[in-house]
Design a protein around this motif. Structure first.
Motif, PDB file in Angstrom:
ATOM      1  N   THR A  40       0.844  -1.205   0.000  1.00 18.96           N
ATOM      2  CA  THR A  40       0.000   0.000   0.000  1.00 18.96           C
ATOM      3  C   THR A  40       0.873   1.247   0.000  1.00 18.96           C
ATOM      4  O   THR A  40       0.927   1.992  -0.975  1.00 18.96           O
ATOM      5  N   SER A  46      -4.344   0.966   3.272  1.00 21.62           N
ATOM      6  CA  SER A  46      -5.328  -0.116   3.308  1.00 21.62           C
ATOM      7  C   SER A  46      -6.739   0.360   3.653  1.00 21.62           C
ATOM      8  O   SER A  46      -6.923   1.382   4.329  1.00 21.62           O
ATOM      9  N   HIS A  62       0.938  -5.333  11.960  1.00 22.64           N
ATOM     10  CA  HIS A  62       1.132  -6.164  10.764  1.00 22.64           C
ATOM     11  C   HIS A  62       1.650  -7.544  11.155  1.00 22.64           C
ATOM     12  O   HIS A  62       2.561  -7.651  11.978  1.00 22.64           O
ATOM     13  N   ASN A 116      -3.872   8.822  18.124  1.00 19.14           N
ATOM     14  CA  ASN A 116      -4.132   8.198  16.823  1.00 19.14           C
ATOM     15  C   ASN A 116      -3.497   6.803  16.809  1.00 19.14           C
ATOM     16  O   ASN A 116      -2.282   6.669  16.764  1.00 19.14           O
TER      17      ASN A 116
HETATM   18  O1  TXA Z   1      -1.865   0.572   4.336  1.00 18.09           O
HETATM   19  C1  TXA Z   1      -1.794   0.914   5.510  1.00 18.09           C
HETATM   20  O2  TXA Z   1      -2.724   0.753   6.306  1.00 18.09           O
HETATM   21  C2  TXA Z   1      -0.461   1.542   5.976  1.00 18.09           C
HETATM   22  C3  TXA Z   1       0.634   0.493   5.823  1.00 18.09           C
HETATM   23  C4  TXA Z   1       1.954   0.947   6.387  1.00 18.09           C
HETATM   24  O3  TXA Z   1       0.208  -0.701   6.353  1.00 18.09           O
HETATM   25  N1  TXA Z   1      -0.588   2.031   7.323  1.00 18.09           N
HETATM   26  C5  TXA Z   1      -1.324   3.129   7.608  1.00 18.09           C
HETATM   27  O4  TXA Z   1      -1.294   3.489   8.943  1.00 18.09           O
HETATM   28  O5  TXA Z   1      -1.918   3.765   6.787  1.00 18.09           O
HETATM   29  P1  TXA Z   1      -1.756   4.923   9.456  1.00 18.09           P
HETATM   30  O6  TXA Z   1      -1.409   4.930  10.897  1.00 18.09           O
HETATM   31  O7  TXA Z   1      -1.158   5.959   8.619  1.00 18.09           O
HETATM   32  O8  TXA Z   1      -3.301   4.894   9.338  1.00 18.09           O
HETATM   33  C6  TXA Z   1      -4.036   4.051  10.203  1.00 18.09           C
HETATM   34  C7  TXA Z   1      -5.448   4.574  10.343  1.00 18.09           C
HETATM   35  C8  TXA Z   1      -5.495   5.836  11.166  1.00 18.09           C
HETATM   36  O9  TXA Z   1      -6.440   6.733  10.589  1.00 18.09           O
HETATM   37  C9  TXA Z   1      -5.987   5.343  12.536  1.00 18.09           C
HETATM   38  O10 TXA Z   1      -6.745   6.336  13.217  1.00 18.09           O
HETATM   39  C10 TXA Z   1      -6.861   4.161  12.138  1.00 18.09           C
HETATM   40  O11 TXA Z   1      -6.219   3.571  11.016  1.00 18.09           O
HETATM   41  N2  TXA Z   1      -6.911   3.143  13.214  1.00 18.09           N
HETATM   42  C11 TXA Z   1      -5.932   2.327  13.637  1.00 18.09           C
HETATM   43  N3  TXA Z   1      -6.343   1.573  14.682  1.00 18.09           N
HETATM   44  C12 TXA Z   1      -7.632   1.926  14.924  1.00 18.09           C
HETATM   45  C13 TXA Z   1      -8.618   1.538  15.895  1.00 18.09           C
HETATM   46  N4  TXA Z   1      -8.366   0.620  16.807  1.00 18.09           N
HETATM   47  N5  TXA Z   1      -9.838   2.136  15.836  1.00 18.09           N
HETATM   48  C14 TXA Z   1     -10.115   3.074  14.897  1.00 18.09           C
HETATM   49  N6  TXA Z   1      -9.220   3.487  13.966  1.00 18.09           N
HETATM   50  C15 TXA Z   1      -7.999   2.933  13.981  1.00 18.09           C
END
Ligand code: TXA
Ligand code: MG
Length: 351
Positions: free
Chosen positions: A40, A186, A72, A67
């Motif tokens: 991604t 993703s 993974h 946040n």
């Molecule tokens: O493709 C992807 O998902 C990439 C690659 C590196 O795997 N990762 C990614 O992570 O985009 P990040 O942190 O940039 O975005 C993750 C999103 C954030 O908006 C976060 O708030 C949400 O997912 N998120 C993560 N855990 C969550 C949870 N337990 N409840 C609600 N939202 C969550």
């Protein structure tokens, strides 16, 4: 948050070199973050079960600590380190779409530190399909928490060079695994809610999930509930932050027959603009004073998605006064939803 050191010697290493790769694994085992490729976007990875390692992710990225991070895995056995149980209705979804660009939110186990889930009772889990990501996770033997490897607020990185541009001096290693093939983050699917809800649109769409989860919905897609939902319960904590924005202001041009006139009118109102770059989704005639950069020449939405962040970064390096971005038509194709979700957050103005 502890101040992060910015004078480290950051090296891009080739994933094909086993000696170099084992150094990155050792670094991860020493609770230090490393940037890794995924299909991604590139991720800033650290041991998901180690709160010190994960706290460093937040400092390096300048990420607000409310946040949460996605974890993974490289095998279904690793799921057991993060969640107690996978509900029966979710198993066929994972069988079909993993490994791949789908993150699933499930009730977290006690082993997941609060810093990873930002105190929420759920954890986001993803099994990436990128062979290098899988290899690194497997060599570590623990799941890797990894947000996108950009400085907070900047477009996500889809090459090792993008990561270097943002994080030089802040981390030791960036593993180069080539350009990310999907190009957008993703799909985030919450399977703990009723009905299951797509919180962040991505390459895996609601239409693709519906044969497995017939009642799946896309958060914010019901216009009658849109404002109430967005104001009262932001879907993912990440939603309330400024996102994906290059330094130059981005103007979003809605699709439609009069697109050309709207662009011309915008330009005529900005005679002071030194340099205007337009990101286009199909071949178009030249517009005076506008430099064209193609996200796709044929309207292929997978290509637009793959090139979007990379073109936003490339355009930004040319120091334009404005970046004009052609919108994808959400009404015509669900694949446009993920693109528009990112573009509308990057944009300061819509015409
Ligand atoms: O493709 C992807 O998902 C990439 C690659 C590196 O795997 N990762 C990614 O992570 O985009 P990040 O942190 O940039 O975005 C993750 C999103 C954030 O908006 C976060 O708030 C949400 O997912 N998120 C993560 N855990 C969550 C949870 N337990 N409840 C609600 N939202 C969550
Ligand atoms: Mg991100």
């Amino acid at each position: 948050m502890k101040p992060v050191s910015t004078d480290l010697c950051t090296r891009i290493i080739q994933a094909s070199d086993p000696t170099e790769l084992s150094k990155t694994v050792e670094t991860l085992k020493r609770s230090k973050p490393v940037a890794i490729p995924t299909e991604t976007v590139y991720g800033l990875a650290a041991n998901a079960l180690d709160s010190l390692a994960c706290s460093r992710i937040f400092s390096v990225k300048n990420r607000p600590t409310d946040n949460p991070l996605i974890c993974h895995i490289s095998s279904m056995e690793m799921m057991g380190m993060l969640v107690f149980d996978v509900p029966k209705k979710v198993k066929p979804v994972l069988e079909r779409f993993w490994p791949g660009p789908l993150t699933v939110l499930l009730p977290k186990s006690e082993a997941v530190p609060d810093i990873v889930s930002a105190g929420l009772p759920t954890v986001g889990v993803r099994f990436p399909s990128h062979p290098v990501a899988q290899q690194i996770i497997a060599l570590c033997g623990f799941p890797l928490a990894a947000p996108s490897a950009n400085l907070s607020g900047r477009p996500s990185p889809t090459t090792a060079q993008h990561v270097l541009n943002d994080l030089q001096g802040r981390i030791e290693y960036i593993v180069d695994g080539g350009s990310s093939s999907v190009g957008l983050e993703s799909t985030v699917l919450d399977v703990t809610s009723e009905p299951p809800m797509i919180l962040r649109p991505g390459a895996i769409t609601a239409a693709m999930l519906r044969p497995f989860l017939p009642d799946v919905q896309v958060y914010g897609s019901d216009p009658s509930k849109r404002n109430i939902e967005l104001e009262e319960r932001p879907s993912t904590p990440g939603m309330k932050y400024k996102h994906y924005a290059p330094t130059a202001p981005v103007v979003l041009v809605r699709p439609g027959k009069d697109l050309e006139q709207r662009v011309l009118q915008f330009i005529s109102c900005h005679t002071e603009a030194r340099r205007i770059i337009m990101l286009c989704t199909t071949e178009r005639p030249a517009t005076p004073r506008v430099e064209t950069m193609y996200l796709s020449r044929t309207g292929c939405l997978q290509e637009v998605a793959r090139n979007l962040f990379s073109c936003l970064r490339e355009a930004d390096l040319m120091s334009p006064t404005w970046i004009i971005a052609e919108a994808a038509d959400e009404g015509a194709d669900e694949a446009a939803l993920a693109i528009m979700n990112r573009l509308s957050k990057a944009a300061t103005l819509t015409i």
